[in-house]
Design a protein around this motif. Structure first.
Motif, PDB file in Angstrom:
ATOM      1  N   ASP A  86      47.559  27.704 -44.001  1.00 33.97           N
ATOM      2  CA  ASP A  86      47.831  26.698 -45.026  1.00 33.97           C
ATOM      3  C   ASP A  86      46.699  26.814 -46.048  1.00 33.97           C
ATOM      4  O   ASP A  86      45.559  26.460 -45.770  1.00 33.97           O
ATOM      5  CB  ASP A  86      47.845  25.310 -44.376  1.00 33.97           C
ATOM      6  CG  ASP A  86      48.175  24.200 -45.367  1.00 33.97           C
ATOM      7  OD1 ASP A  86      48.011  24.417 -46.581  1.00 33.97           O
ATOM      8  OD2 ASP A  86      48.569  23.111 -44.910  1.00 33.97           O
ATOM      9  N   ALA A  87      47.010  27.333 -47.223  1.00 33.97           N
ATOM     10  CA  ALA A  87      45.979  27.665 -48.210  1.00 33.97           C
ATOM     11  C   ALA A  87      45.546  26.496 -49.078  1.00 33.97           C
ATOM     12  O   ALA A  87      44.743  26.691 -49.997  1.00 33.97           O
ATOM     13  CB  ALA A  87      46.473  28.802 -49.103  1.00 33.97           C
ATOM     14  N   HIS A  88      46.031  25.301 -48.769  1.00 31.04           N
ATOM     15  CA  HIS A  88      45.635  24.167 -49.618  1.00 31.04           C
ATOM     16  C   HIS A  88      45.846  22.845 -48.902  1.00 31.04           C
ATOM     17  O   HIS A  88      46.979  22.365 -48.766  1.00 31.04           O
ATOM     18  CB  HIS A  88      46.437  24.161 -50.922  1.00 31.04           C
ATOM     19  CG  HIS A  88      45.848  23.288 -51.982  1.00 31.04           C
ATOM     20  ND1 HIS A  88      45.148  23.792 -53.055  1.00 31.04           N
ATOM     21  CD2 HIS A  88      45.826  21.939 -52.119  1.00 31.04           C
ATOM     22  CE1 HIS A  88      44.733  22.777 -53.814  1.00 31.04           C
ATOM     23  NE2 HIS A  88      45.142  21.642 -53.264  1.00 31.04           N
ATOM     24  N   GLN A  89      44.764  22.255 -48.422  1.00 33.59           N
ATOM     25  CA  GLN A  89      44.833  20.916 -47.832  1.00 33.59           C
ATOM     26  C   GLN A  89      43.473  20.244 -48.014  1.00 33.59           C
ATOM     27  O   GLN A  89      42.515  20.869 -48.477  1.00 33.59           O
ATOM     28  CB  GLN A  89      45.270  20.972 -46.371  1.00 33.59           C
ATOM     29  CG  GLN A  89      44.496  21.908 -45.489  1.00 33.59           C
ATOM     30  CD  GLN A  89      43.112  21.400 -45.106  1.00 33.59           C
ATOM     31  OE1 GLN A  89      42.179  22.187 -45.006  1.00 33.59           O
ATOM     32  NE2 GLN A  89      42.955  20.097 -44.918  1.00 33.59           N
ATOM     33  N   HIS A  90      43.414  18.948 -47.689  1.00 29.43           N
ATOM     34  CA  HIS A  90      42.214  18.146 -47.936  1.00 29.43           C
ATOM     35  C   HIS A  90      41.818  17.343 -46.700  1.00 29.43           C
ATOM     36  O   HIS A  90      42.662  17.043 -45.841  1.00 29.43           O
ATOM     37  CB  HIS A  90      42.465  17.150 -49.075  1.00 29.43           C
ATOM     38  CG  HIS A  90      43.050  17.766 -50.303  1.00 29.43           C
ATOM     39  ND1 HIS A  90      42.321  18.527 -51.178  1.00 29.43           N
ATOM     40  CD2 HIS A  90      44.319  17.740 -50.806  1.00 29.43           C
ATOM     41  CE1 HIS A  90      43.095  18.938 -52.167  1.00 29.43           C
ATOM     42  NE2 HIS A  90      44.319  18.478 -51.963  1.00 29.43           N
ATOM     43  N   PHE A  91      40.539  16.990 -46.642  1.00 37.72           N
ATOM     44  CA  PHE A  91      40.036  16.013 -45.683  1.00 37.72           C
ATOM     45  C   PHE A  91      39.261  14.962 -46.459  1.00 37.72           C
ATOM     46  O   PHE A  91      38.647  15.269 -47.486  1.00 37.72           O
ATOM     47  CB  PHE A  91      39.095  16.662 -44.659  1.00 37.72           C
ATOM     48  CG  PHE A  91      39.725  17.751 -43.846  1.00 37.72           C
ATOM     49  CD1 PHE A  91      40.780  17.481 -42.975  1.00 37.72           C
ATOM     50  CD2 PHE A  91      39.263  19.061 -43.931  1.00 37.72           C
ATOM     51  CE1 PHE A  91      41.358  18.492 -42.216  1.00 37.72           C
ATOM     52  CE2 PHE A  91      39.840  20.071 -43.178  1.00 37.72           C
ATOM     53  CZ  PHE A  91      40.884  19.784 -42.324  1.00 37.72           C
ATOM     54  N   TRP A  92      39.295  13.739 -45.962  1.00 40.10           N
ATOM     55  CA  TRP A  92      38.419  12.717 -46.550  1.00 40.10           C
ATOM     56  C   TRP A  92      38.241  11.543 -45.604  1.00 40.10           C
ATOM     57  O   TRP A  92      39.056  11.292 -44.722  1.00 40.10           O
ATOM     58  CB  TRP A  92      38.949  12.227 -47.896  1.00 40.10           C
ATOM     59  CG  TRP A  92      40.302  11.566 -47.901  1.00 40.10           C
ATOM     60  CD1 TRP A  92      40.645  10.365 -47.342  1.00 40.10           C
ATOM     61  CD2 TRP A  92      41.497  12.054 -48.530  1.00 40.10           C
ATOM     62  NE1 TRP A  92      41.972  10.065 -47.582  1.00 40.10           N
ATOM     63  CE2 TRP A  92      42.520  11.086 -48.302  1.00 40.10           C
ATOM     64  CE3 TRP A  92      41.800  13.196 -49.264  1.00 40.10           C
ATOM     65  CZ2 TRP A  92      43.810  11.247 -48.789  1.00 40.10           C
ATOM     66  CZ3 TRP A  92      43.085  13.352 -49.740  1.00 40.10           C
ATOM     67  CH2 TRP A  92      44.084  12.388 -49.507  1.00 40.10           C
ATOM     68  N   GLN A  93      37.135  10.850 -45.818  1.00 37.50           N
ATOM     69  CA  GLN A  93      36.897   9.537 -45.218  1.00 37.50           C
ATOM     70  C   GLN A  93      37.111   8.552 -46.360  1.00 37.50           C
ATOM     71  O   GLN A  93      36.292   8.477 -47.280  1.00 37.50           O
ATOM     72  CB  GLN A  93      35.492   9.466 -44.623  1.00 37.50           C
ATOM     73  CG  GLN A  93      35.338  10.390 -43.419  1.00 37.50           C
ATOM     74  CD  GLN A  93      33.915  10.494 -42.916  1.00 37.50           C
ATOM     75  OE1 GLN A  93      32.995  10.795 -43.679  1.00 37.50           O
ATOM     76  NE2 GLN A  93      33.714  10.235 -41.639  1.00 37.50           N
ATOM     77  N   TYR A  94      38.199   7.840 -46.299  1.00 37.27           N
ATOM     78  CA  TYR A  94      38.681   7.076 -47.452  1.00 37.27           C
ATOM     79  C   TYR A  94      37.659   6.076 -47.969  1.00 37.27           C
ATOM     80  O   TYR A  94      37.084   5.283 -47.220  1.00 37.27           O
ATOM     81  CB  TYR A  94      39.970   6.340 -47.087  1.00 37.27           C
ATOM     82  CG  TYR A  94      40.512   5.489 -48.208  1.00 37.27           C
ATOM     83  CD1 TYR A  94      40.991   6.079 -49.373  1.00 37.27           C
ATOM     84  CD2 TYR A  94      40.526   4.097 -48.108  1.00 37.27           C
ATOM     85  CE1 TYR A  94      41.468   5.307 -50.420  1.00 37.27           C
ATOM     86  CE2 TYR A  94      41.015   3.320 -49.152  1.00 37.27           C
ATOM     87  CZ  TYR A  94      41.487   3.932 -50.301  1.00 37.27           C
ATOM     88  OH  TYR A  94      41.957   3.157 -51.333  1.00 37.27           O
ATOM     89  N   ASP A  95      37.434   6.138 -49.284  1.00 36.61           N
ATOM     90  CA  ASP A  95      36.551   5.218 -50.001  1.00 36.61           C
ATOM     91  C   ASP A  95      37.340   4.674 -51.188  1.00 36.61           C
ATOM     92  O   ASP A  95      37.698   5.440 -52.096  1.00 36.61           O
ATOM     93  CB  ASP A  95      35.307   5.963 -50.486  1.00 36.61           C
ATOM     94  CG  ASP A  95      34.330   5.069 -51.229  1.00 36.61           C
ATOM     95  OD1 ASP A  95      34.766   4.284 -52.097  1.00 36.61           O
ATOM     96  OD2 ASP A  95      33.121   5.161 -50.953  1.00 36.61           O
ATOM     97  N   PRO A  96      37.650   3.373 -51.221  1.00 36.24           N
ATOM     98  CA  PRO A  96      38.516   2.839 -52.287  1.00 36.24           C
ATOM     99  C   PRO A  96      37.953   3.005 -53.690  1.00 36.24           C
ATOM    100  O   PRO A  96      38.729   3.088 -54.659  1.00 36.24           O
ATOM    101  CB  PRO A  96      38.674   1.353 -51.912  1.00 36.24           C
ATOM    102  CG  PRO A  96      37.566   1.060 -50.964  1.00 36.24           C
ATOM    103  CD  PRO A  96      37.278   2.338 -50.247  1.00 36.24           C
ATOM    104  N   GLN A  97      36.639   3.070 -53.823  1.00 36.10           N
ATOM    105  CA  GLN A  97      36.072   3.277 -55.156  1.00 36.10           C
ATOM    106  C   GLN A  97      36.133   4.742 -55.566  1.00 36.10           C
ATOM    107  O   GLN A  97      36.624   5.084 -56.637  1.00 36.10           O
ATOM    108  CB  GLN A  97      34.620   2.771 -55.194  1.00 36.10           C
ATOM    109  CG  GLN A  97      34.502   1.253 -55.103  1.00 36.10           C
ATOM    110  CD  GLN A  97      33.086   0.781 -55.332  1.00 36.10           C
ATOM    111  OE1 GLN A  97      32.128   1.370 -54.840  1.00 36.10           O
ATOM    112  NE2 GLN A  97      32.937  -0.305 -56.075  1.00 36.10           N
ATOM    113  N   ARG A  98      35.649   5.598 -54.704  1.00 33.28           N
ATOM    114  CA  ARG A  98      35.665   7.028 -55.019  1.00 33.28           C
ATOM    115  C   ARG A  98      37.085   7.563 -55.138  1.00 33.28           C
ATOM    116  O   ARG A  98      37.377   8.408 -55.986  1.00 33.28           O
ATOM    117  CB  ARG A  98      34.926   7.792 -53.912  1.00 33.28           C
ATOM    118  CG  ARG A  98      34.831   9.307 -54.133  1.00 33.28           C
ATOM    119  CD  ARG A  98      34.480  10.012 -52.834  1.00 33.28           C
ATOM    120  NE  ARG A  98      35.534   9.838 -51.829  1.00 33.28           N
ATOM    121  CZ  ARG A  98      35.350  10.049 -50.534  1.00 33.28           C
ATOM    122  NH1 ARG A  98      34.177  10.427 -50.067  1.00 33.28           N
ATOM    123  NH2 ARG A  98      36.364   9.864 -49.686  1.00 33.28           N
TER     124      ARG A  98
END
Length: 274
Positions: free
Chosen positions: A4-16
């Motif tokens: 999968d050549a395009h995906q994301h990870f994040w720890q959700y921040d409502p401001q950022r």
């Protein structure tokens, strides 16, 4: 190996993460490698490329740490301030990490003319010193700027994200299609068949809606410069992961799929040890 050549990870921040608006409430939470790993396994995908979703070096460090801890993450497209006169130093710093394979700036949010800025182009120039790729994230109307950019850097590997985000529900626009053909004439440019389900009105779609777009992209780039990307978890506001995979698997032949679902990404991002 399928990637999968395009995906994301994040720890959700409502401001950022303010770009996640009310229509995307379903992804207002953390999405980490432990969430994606079983999904990839379920669909026969062995690896992925993690792509930046916010404009900070903290984001780049976060993704590189994810890659260090999880073997299925094969590479990272991070963010470095390409406008800075210290861009070269920062690229050198991150390039010491084997997982750092490329850079992306969220140009879709920038004003017209951004890709023509001398400081931005100076930053693009620095990428070649470290063998780094560049992901082009633009809306369809920004394609002429992207074409001018890639023509100036014929030795720099570029990849167009999300087929430039055309308005899928309105059908293929001849101007978009013409620009795609023009961009594809530059042999240093690849294209990700990704991010399409979220470019539909009300996130309502069926397989046939995407086929004219896939036909146009494939006619322009051929099957050796196209790579599959899910855009997970963003895609989840409009489709399940398996549905996004099937859009590609149902369109291309069994002979074409190994390249589009993996080999082209391995070549483009210079992934070794697979």
């Amino acid at each position: 190996m399928y990637i999968d050549a395009h995906q994301h990870f994040w720890q959700y921040d409502p401001q950022r993460d303010g770009w996640i608006d009310d229509s995307m409430k379903a992804i207002r939470r953390d999405f980490m490698p432990s969430d994606l790993k079983p999904v990839l396994r379920e669909h026969g995908i062995q690896g992925c490329i993690a792509v930046q979703a916010s404009q900070s070096e903290d984001e780049t460090r976060f993704l590189l740490e994810c890659a260090r801890e999880h073997a299925f993450i094969k590479g990272v497209t991070g963010w470095v301030d390409l406008l800075s006169d210290k861009a070269g130093e920062r690229l050198e710093h991150f390039s010491e990490n084997v997982f750092f394979r490329g850079v992306r700036h969220i140009v879709q949010a920038e004003p017209d003319g951004f890709m023509s800025r001398p400081d931005f182009r100076r930053g693009i120039t620095a990428l070649k010193d470290f063998g780094l790729t560049y992901d082009i994230l633009v809306h369809a109307h920004q394609l002429p700027e992207a074409i001018a950019l890639v023509r100036q850097f014929p030795a720099q590997p570029f990849v167009l994200d999300h087929i430039a985000k055309p308005a899928v529900s309105k059908g293929v626009d001849r101007i978009w299609a013409g620009h795609i053909r023009e961009l594809a004439q530059c042999g240093n440019v690849y294209c990700k068949v990704s991010g399409m389900v979220t470019e539909t009105e009300g996130y309502c779609w069926e397989q046939g809606d995407f086929e004219p777009f896939l036909e146009a992209v494939t006619e322009a780039f051929g099957t050796d410069r196209i790579m599959f990307g899910s855009d997970w978890p963003v895609c989840l506001v409009a489709a399940r992961y398996g549905e996004v995979v099937r859009l590609v698997r149902n369109f291309y032949s069994e002979d074409e799929l190994p390249g589009i679902m993996g080999q082209n990404a391995v070549k483009f991002y210079g992934i070794s040890g697979i």
